[in-house]
Structures are given as structure tokens and as C-alpha cells.
Design a protein around this motif. Structure first.
Motif, PDB file in Angstrom:
ATOM      1  N   LYS A 132       0.437  -1.008   0.017  1.00  0.00           N
ATOM      2  CA  LYS A 132       0.038  -0.306   0.627  1.00  0.00           C
ATOM      3  C   LYS A 132       0.528   1.228   0.234  1.00  0.00           C
ATOM      4  CE  LYS A 132      -3.913  -2.380   2.266  1.00  0.00           C
ATOM      5  NZ  LYS A 132      -4.434  -2.348   3.381  1.00  0.00           N
ATOM      6  N   GLU A 152      -3.445   5.241   3.879  1.00  0.00           N
ATOM      7  CA  GLU A 152      -3.321   4.718   2.741  1.00  0.00           C
ATOM      8  C   GLU A 152      -3.429   5.927   2.205  1.00  0.00           C
ATOM      9  OE1 GLU A 152      -4.554   1.307  -0.350  1.00  0.00           O
ATOM     10  OE2 GLU A 152      -5.823   1.523   1.542  1.00  0.00           O
ATOM     11  N   ARG A 155      -4.990   7.268  -4.049  1.00  0.00           N
ATOM     12  CA  ARG A 155      -4.668   6.908  -5.265  1.00  0.00           C
ATOM     13  C   ARG A 155      -5.242   7.991  -6.674  1.00  0.00           C
ATOM     14  NH1 ARG A 155      -1.636   2.219  -4.986  1.00  0.00           N
ATOM     15  NH2 ARG A 155      -1.993   0.492  -4.402  1.00  0.00           N
TER      16      ARG A 155
END
Length: 157
Positions: A132, A152, A155
Motif C-alpha cells: 500500500k 493510505e 490513488r
């Protein structure tokens, strides 16, 4: 006497690590220096004293780096030191030998932050091992720094 021009736009390495604040102006969840350590205030109470005494403020705080509980008692009119606390997010590149390899916003690498211990360190390591992309929040105060959380990275597809 000649007039001197002073400019104070930037604060370099000589910038103060703390600043004074009147005890009565401190708030719960704020920061304070107790016994030379930067702490987060978790509880505070004010007590009225005798006829000629000052009101006293009882502070209970947790060291932001060690997690130790510290207490202090101070007259409400006195100044206490408040640490300058800075939070910065970095992208995690690697975890190696107990240290994090981080990338700053300007593309430099920073390799001097210790990997957190305990549960936070374990969950960070396992999320990293899963491949990740992680953003690590590092808190800096009084010449010390520590990774306090991670998430995280969003993206960018």
C-alpha cells in the motif's frame, strides 16, 4: 541614531522552540511544556485559594513523544511555556532497520525518523508489506520528532 530596518519574514534555526502563554489561557487538548517535555493537556482544573492567594491551575498532560503522564500546578496568572508543534505528512518509501524512509513534498528523502513501536508500528509495517502507498504524519517539537499516524495515500489513477 541611524534607523535600522528589521525584517522578520522567516524563522530559521534560531526560531524559538516554545512561546509563553498565561496559564489561565491554556486549554484542554492544547500543548504545554512540563518538566522540559512537550505535552498535550488531557485535564485541567482551577482551584480558588485563600483570601490573598492566587487561583491555581492543576494540569494533567501526556508527553507527546513518550506517552508518559506529567502533572503541574501553577498560579493562573503565571506564564507557562507552550511548545511549537508542527505536523507534516510524508510519503513512506521504505521501512528499514527501525527507521522510516520518507519523501518530502519537494522530492527530498528523509531517513532520520524512527519507525513507531507497538501496535502503530506493526500495522504500518503490515500495510507497507501489502504494497500500500502510505502517508505518514510526523509531529515535530522541541528538536524531537515522531511518526504518530499513517493513512493510505489516495490513488492517483
Amino acid at each position: 541614531m541611524a534607523e535600522e530596518e528589521h525584517t522578520f519574514e522567516t524563522a530559521g534555526a534560531g526560531a524559538s522552540l516554545t512561546y509563553p502563554m498565561q496559564c489561565s489561557a491554556l486549554r484542554k487538548n492544547g500543548f504545554v511544556v512540563i518538566k522540559g517535555r512537550p505535552c498535550k493537556i488531557v485535564d485541567m482544573s482551577t482551584s480558588k485559594t485563600g483570601k490573598h492567594g492566587h487561583a491555581k491551575v492543576h494540569l494533567v498532560a501526556i508527553d507527546i513523544f513518550t506517552g508518559k503522564k506529567l502533572e503541574d500546578l501553577s498560579p493562573s496568572t503565571h506564564n507557562m511555556e507552550v511548545p511549537v508543534v508542527k505536523r507534516t505528512e510524508y510519503q513512506l518509501l521504505d521501512i528499514d532497520d527501525g527507521f522510516l524512509s520518507l519523501m518530502t513534498m519537494d522530492g527530498e528523502t528523509k531517513d532520520d525518523v524512527r519507525a513507531p513501536e507497538g501496535e502503530l508500528g506493526e500495522t504500518m509495517q503490515s500495510a507497507f508489506d501489502e504494497g500500500k502507498d502510505l502517508m505518514v504524519t510526523v509531529i515535530t517539537s522541541m528538536g524531537e520528532e515522531a511518526a504518530i499516524s499513517f493513512k493510505e495515500a489516495p490513488r492517483s489513477d
